[in-house]
Design a protein around this motif. Sequence first.
Motif, PDB file in Angstrom:
ATOM      1  N   ILE A 190      28.413  46.888  -4.479  1.00 35.42           N
ATOM      2  CA  ILE A 190      27.230  46.820  -3.619  1.00 35.42           C
ATOM      3  C   ILE A 190      27.285  47.941  -2.592  1.00 35.42           C
ATOM      4  O   ILE A 190      28.268  48.064  -1.851  1.00 35.42           O
ATOM      5  CB  ILE A 190      27.163  45.458  -2.902  1.00 35.42           C
ATOM      6  N   LEU A 191      26.237  48.739  -2.523  1.00 40.63           N
ATOM      7  CA  LEU A 191      26.111  49.760  -1.491  1.00 40.63           C
ATOM      8  C   LEU A 191      25.302  49.181  -0.336  1.00 40.63           C
ATOM      9  O   LEU A 191      24.223  48.619  -0.541  1.00 40.63           O
ATOM     10  CB  LEU A 191      25.438  51.012  -2.045  1.00 40.63           C
ATOM     11  N   LEU A 192      25.824  49.314   0.868  1.00 37.02           N
ATOM     12  CA  LEU A 192      25.150  48.791   2.051  1.00 37.02           C
ATOM     13  C   LEU A 192      24.142  49.811   2.578  1.00 37.02           C
ATOM     14  O   LEU A 192      24.208  51.004   2.248  1.00 37.02           O
ATOM     15  CB  LEU A 192      26.188  48.454   3.119  1.00 37.02           C
ATOM     16  N   PRO A 193      23.190  49.349   3.395  1.00 37.90           N
ATOM     17  CA  PRO A 193      22.201  50.281   3.951  1.00 37.90           C
ATOM     18  C   PRO A 193      22.873  51.460   4.658  1.00 37.90           C
ATOM     19  O   PRO A 193      23.848  51.279   5.391  1.00 37.90           O
ATOM     20  CB  PRO A 193      21.411  49.407   4.932  1.00 37.90           C
ATOM     21  N   THR A 196      37.273  46.553 -10.439  1.00 43.89           N
ATOM     22  CA  THR A 196      35.954  47.095 -10.093  1.00 43.89           C
ATOM     23  C   THR A 196      36.078  47.990  -8.874  1.00 43.89           C
ATOM     24  O   THR A 196      37.112  48.025  -8.209  1.00 43.89           O
ATOM     25  CB  THR A 196      34.943  45.954  -9.818  1.00 43.89           C
ATOM     26  N   GLY A 197      35.019  48.726  -8.570  1.00 44.83           N
ATOM     27  CA  GLY A 197      34.932  49.489  -7.342  1.00 44.83           C
ATOM     28  C   GLY A 197      35.383  50.927  -7.466  1.00 44.83           C
ATOM     29  O   GLY A 197      35.590  51.452  -8.555  1.00 44.83           O
ATOM     30  N   GLY A 198      35.506  51.575  -6.320  1.00 41.99           N
ATOM     31  CA  GLY A 198      35.779  52.999  -6.241  1.00 41.99           C
ATOM     32  C   GLY A 198      34.555  53.705  -5.672  1.00 41.99           C
ATOM     33  O   GLY A 198      33.938  53.237  -4.713  1.00 41.99           O
ATOM     34  N   ALA A 199      34.163  54.796  -6.285  1.00 44.99           N
ATOM     35  CA  ALA A 199      32.991  55.531  -5.802  1.00 44.99           C
ATOM     36  C   ALA A 199      31.727  54.694  -5.881  1.00 44.99           C
ATOM     37  O   ALA A 199      30.821  54.840  -5.058  1.00 44.99           O
ATOM     38  CB  ALA A 199      32.820  56.814  -6.601  1.00 44.99           C
ATOM     39  N   THR A 200      31.640  53.799  -6.852  1.00 46.66           N
ATOM     40  CA  THR A 200      30.442  52.974  -7.029  1.00 46.66           C
ATOM     41  C   THR A 200      30.266  51.961  -5.901  1.00 46.66           C
ATOM     42  O   THR A 200      29.183  51.385  -5.752  1.00 46.66           O
ATOM     43  CB  THR A 200      30.512  52.237  -8.374  1.00 46.66           C
ATOM     44  N   ALA A 201      31.310  51.728  -5.108  1.00 45.23           N
ATOM     45  CA  ALA A 201      31.214  50.853  -3.939  1.00 45.23           C
ATOM     46  C   ALA A 201      31.460  51.633  -2.652  1.00 45.23           C
ATOM     47  O   ALA A 201      31.709  51.042  -1.598  1.00 45.23           O
ATOM     48  CB  ALA A 201      32.210  49.706  -4.050  1.00 45.23           C
ATOM     49  N   ALA A 202      31.419  52.978  -2.739  1.00 44.30           N
ATOM     50  CA  ALA A 202      31.635  53.861  -1.587  1.00 44.30           C
ATOM     51  C   ALA A 202      33.041  53.737  -1.015  1.00 44.30           C
ATOM     52  O   ALA A 202      33.252  53.936   0.184  1.00 44.30           O
ATOM     53  CB  ALA A 202      30.599  53.623  -0.497  1.00 44.30           C
ATOM     54  N   PRO A 223      39.762  56.763  -4.198  1.00 39.42           N
ATOM     55  CA  PRO A 223      39.157  58.077  -4.476  1.00 39.42           C
ATOM     56  C   PRO A 223      37.676  57.923  -4.831  1.00 39.42           C
ATOM     57  O   PRO A 223      37.288  56.988  -5.537  1.00 39.42           O
ATOM     58  CB  PRO A 223      39.971  58.584  -5.671  1.00 39.42           C
ATOM     59  N   ARG A 224      36.850  58.854  -4.337  1.00 38.09           N
ATOM     60  CA  ARG A 224      35.405  58.743  -4.547  1.00 38.09           C
ATOM     61  C   ARG A 224      34.789  59.985  -5.187  1.00 38.09           C
ATOM     62  O   ARG A 224      33.601  59.989  -5.498  1.00 38.09           O
ATOM     63  CB  ARG A 224      34.694  58.484  -3.210  1.00 38.09           C
TER      64      ARG A 224
END
Length: 237
Positions: free
Chosen positions: A90-93, A66-72, A44-45
């Motif tokens: 980490i968010l990718l370009p 870790t993760g979720g919306a903060t990692a898309a 869920p994001r």
Amino acid sequence: MAPDDSALVRVLSYNIRSMRDDTDALARIIRACAPDLVLIQEAPRFFRWRKKLARLARAADLVVLTGGATAAGPAILCDLRTTVERTEDILLPLTPGQHRRGFATAVVRIGGARLGVLSCHLSLRKDERYEQGGMLLDRLAGMGVEHAVAGGDLNEGPDGRTFRRLSDNLQDCWAAAPWGGEHTWTHTEPPRRIDAIFATKGVEVLRCGVPQDVPGTELRAATDHLPVLAALRIPAS
């Protein structure tokens, strides 16, 4: 003979479609696989996403690492024998007009082993997906660990250019020790394997595949992907 401090680790990779389906079935499937680590895609994001992910983890007898919306979308869950050293989302370009992608990553210790962990959901676009595959390899190489595992929804099969890029540099766990089912996307004819778990070369793959002891009705109710489960032996670090 010196004691064997290697760790037996069960890793599950699973696209959960933002928990839009039967979340009770989803939790039962995860719990039945008895994983130490769960590499989630499409967590869920949006509205109350942290509570939703925490509720799933709790129902599966796990915790959110870790993760979720903060990692898309990618996320990592773990059991209580896992000790967390560090995490990074980490968010990718971003390609204009496309969905934002990211990696959920962590360094953990399980028993005598130290392990890098990465969950990913790669692009639907071939060129962007190939670039993201390179970023994944760079990220694993930069984690400062000898052994690592990565899993996720690659949005292409083993004959794809990005899949081959990963399997040329890492072990494709299903190909190394196939066990159970292969295909994770059953909505096309023929079915396809687009979800995978990869491990660095020093990891021993004991078996990997779609679990066969989970009722098909549960699998169909939980989400639109099938899970991939790998049993690994991680050397002591």
